[in-house]
Design a protein around this motif. Structure first.
Motif, PDB file in Angstrom:
ATOM      1  N   GLY A  11       5.416  -8.964 -10.585  1.00  8.62           N
ATOM      2  CA  GLY A  11       4.514  -7.917 -10.163  1.00  8.62           C
ATOM      3  C   GLY A  11       4.883  -7.316  -8.830  1.00  8.62           C
ATOM      4  O   GLY A  11       5.921  -7.563  -8.266  1.00  8.62           O
ATOM      5  N   ARG A  12       4.005  -6.483  -8.334  1.00  9.09           N
ATOM      6  CA  ARG A  12       4.271  -5.761  -7.103  1.00  9.09           C
ATOM      7  C   ARG A  12       4.125  -6.661  -5.886  1.00  9.09           C
ATOM      8  O   ARG A  12       4.840  -6.546  -4.926  1.00  9.09           O
ATOM      9  CB  ARG A  12       3.330  -4.565  -6.972  1.00  9.09           C
ATOM     10  N   SER A  13       3.129  -7.511  -5.895  1.00 11.87           N
ATOM     11  CA  SER A  13       2.956  -8.401  -4.765  1.00 11.87           C
ATOM     12  C   SER A  13       2.000  -9.509  -5.128  1.00 11.87           C
ATOM     13  O   SER A  13       1.351  -9.481  -6.148  1.00 11.87           O
ATOM     14  CB  SER A  13       2.425  -7.634  -3.549  1.00 11.87           C
ATOM     15  N   THR A 271       2.111 -10.005   5.012  1.00 13.85           N
ATOM     16  CA  THR A 271       3.158  -9.120   5.514  1.00 13.85           C
ATOM     17  C   THR A 271       3.634  -8.185   4.415  1.00 13.85           C
ATOM     18  O   THR A 271       3.825  -6.982   4.627  1.00 13.85           O
ATOM     19  CB  THR A 271       4.345  -9.945   6.046  1.00 13.85           C
ATOM     20  N   PHE A 272       3.819  -8.735   3.224  1.00 17.30           N
ATOM     21  CA  PHE A 272       4.236  -7.923   2.086  1.00 17.30           C
ATOM     22  C   PHE A 272       3.209  -6.830   1.813  1.00 17.30           C
ATOM     23  O   PHE A 272       3.560  -5.680   1.531  1.00 17.30           O
ATOM     24  CB  PHE A 272       4.408  -8.818   0.857  1.00 17.30           C
ATOM     25  N   ALA A 273       1.934  -7.185   1.894  1.00 22.71           N
ATOM     26  CA  ALA A 273       0.884  -6.207   1.612  1.00 22.71           C
ATOM     27  C   ALA A 273       0.902  -5.073   2.620  1.00 22.71           C
ATOM     28  O   ALA A 273       0.695  -3.909   2.264  1.00 22.71           O
ATOM     29  CB  ALA A 273      -0.482  -6.893   1.613  1.00 22.71           C
ATOM     30  N   VAL A 274       1.131  -5.390   3.912  1.00 27.67           N
ATOM     31  CA  VAL A 274       1.216  -4.331   4.918  1.00 27.67           C
ATOM     32  C   VAL A 274       2.411  -3.434   4.634  1.00 27.67           C
ATOM     33  O   VAL A 274       2.349  -2.204   4.796  1.00 27.67           O
ATOM     34  CB  VAL A 274       1.293  -4.933   6.330  1.00 27.67           C
ATOM     35  N   LEU A 275       3.525  -4.028   4.195  1.00 26.46           N
ATOM     36  CA  LEU A 275       4.703  -3.226   3.871  1.00 26.46           C
ATOM     37  C   LEU A 275       4.421  -2.250   2.731  1.00 26.46           C
ATOM     38  O   LEU A 275       5.081  -1.226   2.605  1.00 26.46           O
ATOM     39  CB  LEU A 275       5.877  -4.138   3.500  1.00 26.46           C
ATOM     40  N   MET A 276       3.446  -2.569   1.892  1.00 26.15           N
ATOM     41  CA  MET A 276       3.069  -1.637   0.832  1.00 26.15           C
ATOM     42  C   MET A 276       2.557  -0.316   1.391  1.00 26.15           C
ATOM     43  O   MET A 276       2.542   0.700   0.697  1.00 26.15           O
ATOM     44  CB  MET A 276       1.995  -2.253  -0.066  1.00 26.15           C
TER      45      MET A 276
END
Length: 324
Positions: A11-13, A271-276
């Motif tokens: 998935g995406r994250s 961190t991954f979510a913020v990069l989204m």
């Protein structure tokens, strides 16, 4: 050749499962927790970030191509082509096993596939009515809010807030001129994206490699197939339309999900979510280059804020990892 010979996940994250994913990465990887390791043994600090950016570029330019395809097949027809063709590619490459799973595992696949189908249907209905950059700006509010809920560190809330400000500024006060239905579809797609994040993480824990992603994609394709047939009919069988649909499937599903699958196992989930939050900026660029949707000075400032938030989140993650 197995394209999915990387860590598990899909998935995406996977924003919700920070500790279990990090623990899983430590269990299977010989590298220290300070960062990913290159095949030759040296650390590649920006490797995961590059994967996220490349995935965002792929999915947003794929969305721009989808806009060009909509006059041929309609929004629902494009969604159907994307999911069906992506599912076929993933099933052929992954060849997932279907035996040995519990009922709860299959329940996760159903939920993940349903979230995937809903997110795509709503998003494509949105970009059929409003500009791509504005649609992604509204949609990304879902992951941003989820990142705030999932984060347990004050500094991560700061970066999420800065990214939220950039995303809001990217709307540039133009949201009041948007088609209300299109804006509503984008916001609903954001809610489905948040659900998608939750169930992608659960699927990654229950299924090896990308097997869960392939199975969920197939279920989502089955859900959207009647809608696409009802809207597009025989247009779905035109060879040139299928070719463009395959391009959308590869750019918007297969390639970005592969890249993000790898990145997700190397970055803390908040961190991954913020990069989204980079995706609205990428979408604005794709809309400008492919669809000739203009960018303003305000848009440039908003993009700069989003990039600053993403860089800050990554640097914070690196500092925290180095302190362990």
């Amino acid at each position: 050749m197995d394209l999915w010979a990387g860590p598990e996940g899909s998935g995406r994250s996977g924003v919700v499962v920070v500790d279990s994913q990090v623990a899983g990465a430590k269990a299977v990887a010989p590298a220290p927790a300070a960062g990913p390791v290159a095949p030759g043994g040296g650390p590649r600090r920006f490797g995961p970030v590059a994967l996220v950016v490349a995935g965002g570029l792929s999915v947003q330019f794929g969305s721009a191509v989808a806009v060009l395809l909509m006059p041929r097949a309609g929004a629902l027809g494009v969604v159907t082509l994307r999911l069906v063709l992506a599912a076929l590619v993933l099933l052929l490459v992954c060849r997932p096993k279907v035996r040995g799973y519990r009922r709860a595992d299959w329940g996760t696949i159903v939920a993940f596939g349903t979230a995937m189908a809903g997110m795509n249907v709503l998003f494509y209905q949105s970009i059929d009515r409003i500009p791509l950059g504005a649609a992604v700006t509204l949609e990304v509010l879902g992951p941003l809010i989820l990142s705030v809920i999932a984060s347990r560190r004050l500094v991560n809330l700061l970066w999420a807030g800065l990214a939220f400000g950039g995303v809001a500024l990217l709307g540039g006060g133009g949201f009041d001129g948007l088609d209300p239905l299109g804006a509503g579809f984008a916001l609903a797609a954001g809610a489905m994206w948040a659900a998608y994040i939750v169930f992608s993480a659960r699927t990654g824990r229950r299924f090896p490699q990308a097997d869960g992603l392939a199975l969920a994609m197939a279920f989502g394709a089955v859900l959207t197939l009647p809608l696409g047939i009802a809207e597009a009919g025989d247009a779905l069988l035109v060879p040139s339309t299928i070719a463009l649909g395959l391009g959308v499937a590869l750019l918007s599903s297969v390639l970005p999900y592969t890249l993000e699958l790898l990145a997700l196992r190397r970055l803390p989930a908040p961190t991954f979510a913020v990069l989204m939050s980079l995706e609205p900026a990428i979408a604005a660029g794709a809309g400008f280059l492919v669809l000739h949707q203009a960018l303003s000075v305000t848009d440039g400032l908003a993009i700069a804020l989003v990039i600053a938030a993403s860089i800050g989140a990554v640097r914070t993650q690196r500092a925290a990892a180095a302190a362990l």
